[in-house]
Scaffold this active site. Structure first.
Site, mmCIF file in Angstrom:
data_model
loop_
_atom_site.group_PDB
_atom_site.id
_atom_site.type_symbol
_atom_site.label_atom_id
_atom_site.label_comp_id
_atom_site.label_asym_id
_atom_site.label_seq_id
_atom_site.Cartn_x
_atom_site.Cartn_y
_atom_site.Cartn_z
ATOM 1 N N PHE A 262 0.917 -1.356 -0.126
ATOM 2 C CA PHE A 262 0.554 0.336 0.307
ATOM 3 C C PHE A 262 0.910 1.481 -0.164
ATOM 4 C CE2 PHE A 262 -3.419 3.522 1.399
ATOM 5 C CZ PHE A 262 -4.584 2.780 0.964
ATOM 6 N N GLU A 263 2.253 1.251 0.876
ATOM 7 C CA GLU A 263 2.628 2.653 0.599
ATOM 8 C C GLU A 263 4.109 2.761 -0.435
ATOM 9 O OE1 GLU A 263 2.684 0.057 3.697
ATOM 10 O OE2 GLU A 263 0.879 1.697 4.577
ATOM 11 N N CYS B 238 3.952 -7.885 -3.407
ATOM 12 C CA CYS B 238 4.050 -9.198 -3.149
ATOM 13 C C CYS B 238 2.301 -9.104 -2.307
ATOM 14 C CB CYS B 238 4.696 -10.045 -3.326
ATOM 15 S SG CYS B 238 3.688 -11.375 -3.076
ATOM 16 N N THR C 187 -5.174 -12.300 2.745
ATOM 17 C CA THR C 187 -5.385 -11.448 2.755
ATOM 18 C C THR C 187 -6.458 -10.749 2.691
ATOM 19 O OG1 THR C 187 -5.216 -9.414 3.013
ATOM 20 C CG2 THR C 187 -3.614 -10.973 1.463
ATOM 21 N N HIS D 125 -7.657 -7.984 2.966
ATOM 22 C CA HIS D 125 -7.259 -6.607 1.733
ATOM 23 C C HIS D 125 -6.864 -6.609 0.557
ATOM 24 C CE1 HIS D 125 -6.810 -5.520 6.636
ATOM 25 N NE2 HIS D 125 -6.586 -4.707 5.783
HETATM 26 C C1 DLZ Z 1 -1.955 -5.389 5.736
HETATM 27 C C2 DLZ Z 1 -1.378 -6.125 3.851
HETATM 28 C C3 DLZ Z 1 -2.204 -7.415 4.547
HETATM 29 C C4 DLZ Z 1 -3.309 -8.155 4.943
HETATM 30 N N1 DLZ Z 1 -1.447 -7.818 3.278
HETATM 31 C C5 DLZ Z 1 -0.700 -7.305 3.011
HETATM 32 C C6 DLZ Z 1 0.409 -8.275 1.688
HETATM 33 O O1 DLZ Z 1 -0.167 -9.342 1.691
HETATM 34 N N2 DLZ Z 1 0.918 -7.813 1.017
HETATM 35 C C7 DLZ Z 1 1.464 -6.877 1.686
HETATM 36 O O2 DLZ Z 1 2.822 -5.890 0.973
HETATM 37 N N3 DLZ Z 1 1.061 -6.149 2.176
HETATM 38 C C8 DLZ Z 1 0.083 -6.436 2.563
HETATM 39 N N4 DLZ Z 1 -0.704 -5.178 3.617
HETATM 40 C C9 DLZ Z 1 0.088 -4.099 4.225
HETATM 41 C C10 DLZ Z 1 -0.406 -3.392 3.835
HETATM 42 O O3 DLZ Z 1 0.398 -2.955 2.548
HETATM 43 C C11 DLZ Z 1 0.054 -1.571 4.327
HETATM 44 O O4 DLZ Z 1 0.706 -1.486 4.971
HETATM 45 C C12 DLZ Z 1 -1.021 -1.349 5.445
HETATM 46 O O5 DLZ Z 1 -2.066 -1.813 5.657
HETATM 47 C C13 DLZ Z 1 -0.429 0.026 6.250
HETATM 48 O O6 DLZ Z 1 -0.986 0.557 5.698
#
Ligand code: DLZ
Length: 164
Positions: free
Chosen positions: A64-65, A88, A94, A96
């Site tokens: 996400f970042e 990845c 997830t 999300h």
């Molecule tokens: C929270 C989260 C979840 C559940 N799964 C992943 C993932 O499979 N891959 C990934 O790169 N990041 C994941 N994150 C973290 C989010 O990208 C983010 O870092 C958090 O929600 C904080 O903003």
């Protein structure tokens, strides 16, 4: 050329990156996979003459970042020609999944348009970790390699069209 593998490319069509400066933002989630993608990207950039000094590597907590990282890098380093975003997201692990994938793909497009520079989507979005490993140096190649080749080609295209 038919693409059968993420790392398939015609070497004769890859421009030299001798004069290019490239950022790489790597997510720490699923780090075993994202490190393998980053290694593939760096090795490929070096193979095509990008100097070590001209590869700027940063890490962010999760995929996400990546968009924010690409924006910060392009805002603070005027010499950067492109940023490769590496992450990845594994669906089975997830809830999300859709939010993150949508946010990253839209975010990357927005940052690229805002800065008028290529920002490359090297995000694995897989159903399970086996599929991710297969695409991080396994039987389906390495999406980091693909990201590096894409960056080199897009920078060269931009320079060609802008006559730089
Ligand atoms: C929270 C989260 C979840 C559940 N799964 C992943 C993932 O499979 N891959 C990934 O790169 N990041 C994941 N994150 C973290 C989010 O990208 C983010 O870092 C958090 O929600 C904080 O903003």
């Amino acid at each position: 050329m038919k693409k059968t593998n993420l790392s398939d490319y015609d070497p004769s069509l890859v421009p030299s990156g001798k004069e290019f400066r490239i950022g790489i933002a790597v997510a720490e989630w699923n780090r075993e996979i994202t490190d393998a993608l980053a290694d593939g990207a760096i090795e490929t950039l070096r193979k095509y003459d990008v100097t070590e000094d001209n590869i700027l590597l940063v890490h962010v907590p999760g995929s996400f970042e990546l968009t924010t990282a690409a924006d910060l890098m392009l805002r603070n380093d005027a010499k950067l020609d492109a940023v490769i975003c590496i992450g990845c997201v594994i669906q089975g692990e997830t809830r999300h999944f859709d939010f993150i994938c949508e946010a990253v793909s839209q975010g990357i497009t927005n940052v690229a348009l805002k800065h008028e520079k290529p920002v490359i989507f090297s995000l694995l979005t897989t159903n399970n970790s086996e599929q991710a490993f297969d695409r991080a140096g396994g039987k389906h190649g390495n999406k980091g390699v693909e990201g590096a080749i894409t960056a080199l080609k897009m920078i060269a295209l931009q320079k060609q069209l802008e006559n730089k």
